[in-house]
Structures are given as C-alpha cells and as structure tokens.
Design an enzyme around this catalytic site. Sequence first.
Site, PDB file in Angstrom:
ATOM      1  N   LEU A   9       0.855  -1.188   0.000  1.00  0.00           N
ATOM      2  CA  LEU A   9       0.000   0.000   0.000  1.00  0.00           C
ATOM      3  C   LEU A   9       0.891   1.237   0.000  1.00  0.00           C
ATOM      4  CD1 LEU A   9      -2.822  -0.823   2.597  1.00  0.00           C
ATOM      5  CD2 LEU A   9      -3.148  -0.396   0.161  1.00  0.00           C
ATOM      6  N   ASP A  10       0.557   2.209  -0.839  1.00  0.00           N
ATOM      7  CA  ASP A  10       1.305   3.465  -0.863  1.00  0.00           C
ATOM      8  C   ASP A  10       1.199   4.159   0.498  1.00  0.00           C
ATOM      9  OD1 ASP A  10       1.978   3.189  -3.561  1.00  0.00           O
ATOM     10  OD2 ASP A  10       0.086   4.089  -4.198  1.00  0.00           O
ATOM     11  N   PRO A  11       2.186   4.994   0.854  1.00  0.00           N
ATOM     12  CA  PRO A  11       2.128   5.696   2.141  1.00  0.00           C
ATOM     13  C   PRO A  11       0.837   6.485   2.355  1.00  0.00           C
ATOM     14  CG  PRO A  11       4.319   5.895   1.220  1.00  0.00           C
ATOM     15  CD  PRO A  11       3.474   5.221   0.173  1.00  0.00           C
ATOM     16  N   ALA A  22      -2.069   5.763   1.337  1.00  0.00           N
ATOM     17  CA  ALA A  22      -3.223   4.865   1.446  1.00  0.00           C
ATOM     18  C   ALA A  22      -3.245   4.186   2.814  1.00  0.00           C
ATOM     19  CB  ALA A  22      -3.167   3.818   0.345  1.00  0.00           C
TER      20      ALA A  22
END
Length: 272
Positions: free
Chosen positions: A37-39, A41
């Site tokens: 997961l992107d930071p 998100a």
Amino acid sequence: MNKIFAAFKPRGLSSNAFLSTLKKKYKNKKAGYSGTLDPFAKGVLIVAFGQYTKLFRFLKKTPKTYKATLWLGVYSLSLDDQNIKEIKNIKEFDLANLQQIIDQMQGIISYTPPQFSAKRINGTRAYELAKKGIEANLKPCQMEVFDCKILSYNHPFLNIEITVSEGAYIRSYCELFARKLGINATLSSLERIKEGKFVYNNEKSLNVLKYIDLKPNFIKELNKLENGAKIFVEELEFHDEGDYYIETEKYFSIINIKENTVKYLLNKVEKC
C-alpha cells in the site's frame, strides 16, 4: 511463531515502516507482507510471521476492494495528494453522467502504471526515477474491474467503492476516469477494505488453510510427511497435475504433481 492475519496500515506510513512496527509489537523478526500500500493509502495489509511468510504465493488475494475519493479538477504528478501542480475550480457534473462513465469502465481495462509506482525499470523503482524528474518507460498493463459504485458526490469530491483484480492501480483508474470527463483528477484518499477473503479483524490469527488457493490431497501414510520422505503419486487420493496441500494434526505440506512425479514445495509447516 507462525501467524497470518490482516493488519490495518494507517495513512502516512510506508508498508515497510508499518511492518517494522508489527515486528516490534509481536517480537518477531521473520515477517513479511503481501500487496504493498502506498504511504498515502490505508487499509488491509496481509501480514505473516515465521514459516507463513513463504505462503504468500499460494494465498487467494483477489479480488481486492477499495474505497477511494477522486478529487476532480486537480493535477498531481503522482495521482495522489502529493506533488500537486494545479487545482482548478470546475463545474459540477451531473450524477447520471458520472454513473455512465462508471458503467463504461467495467471489465478489462488497459492502462499505463503511474510514474510514481513500485514498478521496476532495470532494477530501479519507477518512483525513485520520478522523484529525480526522470520519466520511466512503463509498459501498458491490464486490470479487471469487477464492480464499481458511487458512494457519494460532494463536488469536487467523488467517493467510490471499487473491486478489482490483483495488480490493479486505483490511481490509474482515477486518471482514466478523469480523461473521459475531459479533466484532471487525483486521489485524495484510498482505503483497501478487502483483499480476497482477508478483512481487518483486530489482527486475529487466521487458519491459513482456509485462505490458500489450493485443493486438499490425502495420503494414508502421514508419517511420510512428518519425515519428508519421497511420495509417489499412486499413494495419493488425487493424481491430477497441480499444487495441493496435505495436512496432519500438527503440520501441513504443499506438494506439486507433474508428469506423475510428486515434489515438495513446502514441507512440515507448523499450524498456528
């Protein structure tokens, strides 16, 4: 300690940084996760400890369901709430028009991954190049949109719930959606609420055999599994080629059958 569970990654932390907090919390150095997961998100992240870190490739991790907020009229280099270059006040859209585009963007969709993504280019992450102002030559990909619905529309914010295949980029979906409207748009928030059958449940330890995407097989001489002895296909109940799991009271093994030969992929994995 063997353990697999669905954790909830908070916004603002990278998946690696979040995993480090879990290692300290559970005092376990051997840990891993699946589905970065992107930071910016938040949401469900599948985490495993011990021997279970070897099981990610066997898990059923699709489809994935997200809640996303599209910020209409905004241009961001990374298609999220960072690297914003322009914010335009645009006219409000008719809800029926938005729904029509949602309906059009079902099934298989071709897209180009975001420049700010974890895709590797000659061993280097695309986002590392993007931070230096270098545009990566990313190959077109495909994702499948199984379902998408509008949760609310409070202009310029459109909230959706979307279910997609593994490897899909919701930021790219947002970009394609905006293109059909003739505008720019970015994601202001993203939450993964489900990954396959994995949902957040206070980091409760799960029975991994209910989450692996394999059929069970059976052998009369279970002591062969305990000792890691060679297994012949005739000793098994099912002989068709493919991967299977076989369990004993305390352990399970994952095997592969190919050309009438049985091979251990993982052996004597302790149940948690």
